[in-house]
Design an enzyme around this catalytic site. Sequence first.
Site, PDB file in Angstrom:
ATOM      1  N   GLU B 311       0.543  -1.205   0.236  1.00  0.00           N
ATOM      2  CA  GLU B 311      -0.205   0.145   0.277  1.00  0.00           C
ATOM      3  C   GLU B 311       1.224   1.557   0.003  1.00  0.00           C
ATOM      4  O   GLU B 311       0.233   1.948  -0.700  1.00  0.00           O
ATOM      5  CB  GLU B 311      -0.509  -0.011   1.088  1.00  0.00           C
ATOM      6  CG  GLU B 311      -1.648   1.342   1.314  1.00  0.00           C
ATOM      7  CD  GLU B 311      -2.775   1.477   2.997  1.00  0.00           C
ATOM      8  OE1 GLU B 311      -2.836   0.453   3.567  1.00  0.00           O
ATOM      9  OE2 GLU B 311      -3.638   1.989   2.623  1.00  0.00           O
ATOM     10  N   LYS B 394      -7.547  -4.461  21.921  1.00  0.00           N
ATOM     11  CA  LYS B 394      -8.206  -5.709  20.627  1.00  0.00           C
ATOM     12  C   LYS B 394      -9.410  -6.369  20.987  1.00  0.00           C
ATOM     13  O   LYS B 394     -10.567  -7.352  19.815  1.00  0.00           O
ATOM     14  CB  LYS B 394      -7.362  -6.866  20.699  1.00  0.00           C
ATOM     15  CG  LYS B 394      -5.498  -6.592  20.417  1.00  0.00           C
ATOM     16  CD  LYS B 394      -5.559  -6.536  18.885  1.00  0.00           C
ATOM     17  CE  LYS B 394      -4.621  -6.048  17.860  1.00  0.00           C
ATOM     18  NZ  LYS B 394      -4.084  -5.494  16.707  1.00  0.00           N
ATOM     19  N   CYS B 552       3.288  -2.950  21.555  1.00  0.00           N
ATOM     20  CA  CYS B 552       2.207  -3.236  22.264  1.00  0.00           C
ATOM     21  C   CYS B 552       3.207  -4.923  23.511  1.00  0.00           C
ATOM     22  O   CYS B 552       2.252  -4.701  24.237  1.00  0.00           O
ATOM     23  CB  CYS B 552       2.292  -4.303  21.664  1.00  0.00           C
ATOM     24  SG  CYS B 552       1.595  -4.195  20.256  1.00  0.00           S
TER      25      CYS B 552
END
Lengths: 157, 625, 406
Positions: B311, B394, B552
């Site tokens: 992308e 999440k 994370c």
Amino acid sequence: MLVLEKNSLTEEVESLVEFYGTERSALLPILQAVQRKHKYVSDFVQQEIARLLDIHPVEVYSVVSFYAFLHSEPQGRNIVRLCQTIACDLAGKEAVARAVERELGITFGQTTKDKRITLEYANCLGMCDQGPAMIVNDRVYTHLTPEKAINILNEIK
Amino acid sequence: MESKEKYRVPVSQKPHVVEKPRDINTIGGTVTIEINEKKVSVPMGTTILEACRENQIHIPTLCHHDDLCVAGVCRVCVVEVEGMRTLQASCTFPITAPVKIHTSTPMVRKARRHIIDLLLSEHYGECYSCFRNQNCELQKLAKEYGVDQYNFGHLEKPRYETDRSSASVIRDMNKCILCKRCVRTCIDLQEVGVLEAINRGHETHIGTFFDKPLSDVICINCGQCINRCPTAALRANDPSDELWEAIENPKKHVVIQTAPSPRAGIGEEFGLEPGHSMTGELNTALRRIGFDRVFDTNFTADLTIMEEGTELLNRLKKAVLLGDESVKLPQFTSCSPGWVKFIEHFYPEFLGYLSTAKSPQQMFGAVIKTFYAKESGIDPADIVSVALMPCSAKKFECNRPEMRASGYKDVDYGLTTRELAQMIKEAGIYLPEMPKSHFDEPFGDASGAGLIFGATGGVMEAALRTVYELVTGREVPFKNLNIVPCRGFEGIKQASVMLEGCKDEYSFLEGIELKFIVAHGTANAKKVMEMLRKGELKDVHFVEIMACPGGCLGGGGQPIPTSEEIRKKRAEAIYAEDESLSLRKSHENPYVKYIYENFLTEGPCSELSHHLLHTHYQKRGKFIA
Amino acid sequence: MKPNGNKYAVRQGAVLFSEYAPGSGIKKALEIGRENILLELRESKLKGRGGAGFPTATKWMLVAAAKSEEKFIVCNADEGEPGTFKDRVLLLEYPELVFEGMLIAGYTLGARQGIIYLRGEYEYMLKSLESYLEQMKEDNLLGNNILGNPNFNFEIVIRLGSGAYVCGEETALIESLEGNRGEARNRPPYPVNTGYLGRPTVVNNVETLASVPHILVKGGEWFRTFGTDKSTGSKLFSVSGDCERPGVYELPWGTKIKDLLEIVGAKNTKAVQVGGASGSCIPKSQFERTLAYEDAATGGSIMIFNESRNMLKILKNFMEFFVEESCGQCTPCRVGNVKLLEGIEKIERGVYTFGHLNKLKELGRTMQVASKCGLGQSSPNAFLSILENFKEEIFNKNGYGGHNGK
């Protein structure tokens, strides 16, 4: 809420911010101005103030909830605060309180059905030499008796 | 007057102003004090608490947290300072004179005991029915100070209703001790600004705007408040009961994908020092618990790199080769669901800059209920897809309506590191003793590039390893593939790589200096977005943002406590594991190649991959209805 | 002399209520210069009139020494201590003293802005105060080049409180000015270094500032001729409760409680609460004590209770006040006051044990030393002094003896 009403509130907050500035220190004067006019600061207005002062809405709400004279929920057109601290208490606050409750048909912390009066207790008003004392909006009344208090309340619109 | 920024934080969050000298060797740089009759020399401006810690004197704390600025509100850290009428909170008191300090006088001990007693009198519930049992700072202090009864009573009824409205965070203010760590986390550390103290005096509680449910305000679900809560007032929304049921149900095929960070953190839940990677042990434990398949999220991290990298190259091609000015650059990463919700709320006008690639969790979800279901001949309706994540956001992410590309809920449950550790314990397993085993096929192997997603800068590093090689045909020019500028815990990092000797199809990138930014923690994200708003990022191409400090591995689902030191050790574990692998580049992952050859045959960013692996975002805005 | 708010007396006193020509203080200040102002103040040994009694000259000197482009003079008019109303009288009847005190402070310390933090309950004074400020501007006592002195620019703004007693604590007041919850700050650093907007700030009580012009005009030595060695000058006492002539009285420090009672016409007095709800309760046996920083200290509140009063009820009223007015940030004050109030309710219902009450007294002593600010540090004073000094009445005479509950 009607869109029109929102716009006028936004304008009102914008003009207050223009007058008091966008510093955080402008927060209380702005809240006080809104409180004076509307008798409370609604969630919409609090968010508008937060937006214009670039602070979080919850910070505005936190400040409003801290101060006894700022409200987040609608109040009556007149806010009546009877001093409950010791000097007024000794001078006969209790009799005044009961008479006022009976006359208005509400207890302290409530608003009359016609939205005319919100009744609250206040802590020391600084009128200990002239108690019992109460404040109606920003006017002080001293040396109250049950009769005198009721007459005062019946006069306000 | 100093900038407004300095004063917009409530005072309890403001650091004290005494500045420490840059050089302690200058005159007046240090001061000699006495702690419990022992002379020690400390740098000017050191707090009493810091000085005591330096000298192995334990001072109890509750409102203090190393990640946050001082509050001085719990008062449990009080000490005697000679010449002062009252006790002083050691966490706030800056040493600027040769003071004499006593940390364990009868008055000090009594005061601390009283404060613990008072907190307990307002703390509803019993320790044995609490999920923070044995990991609660209040409980620990009660034991330390020998509390054996409720001296000032104990609540018989809860004072507040528990807020279970959020998919991610549950708030039970009956356990709150008003240390305001969550407030300082939310306002100061993350600059999300959902929580503040409401009302005053005994009616004070931590609340949201107009005390609305958490789901109705602009919470980004990062869960950083949970990680810093000393008690059980904040916790993640735990799905393990439903999960046990699914595991016991023979009709259900329960698969779990595990993210890299939980492996680096879960050992702490079993008493290990931070920094032990438990990948192999965890795989065995998961199988013993009863999961039918154990997959590696790193596989879809590799897939994310392919999609997101492609992308980026597409955007660069449009911008550089075709001169299309409508192309949004820099491209921002979209793996962190806390960050995604942050930008949706606070910068919705910039959503076009966000990569449309789903996070690895959601890519895996879509792949499991399509490709995997087909390959293994299982009805996707019977698959229960679980994601082991270091993250509370999440849980919200998998419940987004956009995340049903397979025709089903792509990921059924987000499970945090803490919750899985609890399940493992319930299953009678002591994780460190488990033999090691490998992930299940067909997604068994993943690259080290996927692994380092767990640390801030990891996505950037992984992407660069792939993008640089796709463009130039050569490995990224860093020793051992370790792109050091991406690493470390600095809030905002900027660096660049020169693209030279590009392959023919990328000749339009020849001589371009690929600039990138890495930021972690949404307070830093905000700074980056303000730079974007001011047009200061025009020559930057790629930005990685993680909602949580440290990335994370410092997520809202990770073991408690957290501190920079702990997060550093987790990062070290992750980077060490990456370096130990032979496969370290996403595009070399054979399973990634396999899936593009056999399933997503049109390649990255094709129609099918867009359908399954990409998503769209909502302009949420800041207004709270 | 001005009439005393009630019909019984006229205002008279040695210092504040003595004759004063408006403007003479600032003129004298400009004449003698900054250094001499500070020296004169030091000579006077003036201490803060809010109650804490910090030497005013020291406070000013600290701010004078602090390096900063901007400094602030804050007048603490958040008079909220139950039984205190002297600032009301000063602001309504002697605004020239208060404003001039601020002006002198501004000149001495190089501040350009003065802020009066006026409690929300006194909003009705706003108009008269503002028109006085307008007048001062017209007279070139405020604004730029004051009294023709280049570079002497000073303005005074009035900011309102919104009903929070704790904002009388100087750092809570500053927080409130900055637009925050009125939660006291950690000290150190102190406002003299890090005050309003992080700048060196003098926070002085209304009465302290009002004393300054008198001291400059008449001299620090003159000021010291009143009062005691450690408590110089005179003090305004707000007298309320059971007496014939409640009101504000200016008396020299060192006046005996007994003598004050006589002046205000108090009869059958059982107890005097000195220093408001956060002060302590003095029984008849100690009426020989003097009002002074070194003995019975007070910010001015004197509440008189006669023989007919129920001391436990009075105590309960005080504790209810603190439970409502605690800001709630620190544990000892937020929870401690509730526990003390619960203890009083237990006595009322006759369900207490002395063991528990002793625990509460210990708790009160912890609150005095471990609370973050003056509110929590002083809120147990009434609890401790009333239970100690009136235990005979509470536990025996009034029948809260524990067995039959009343």
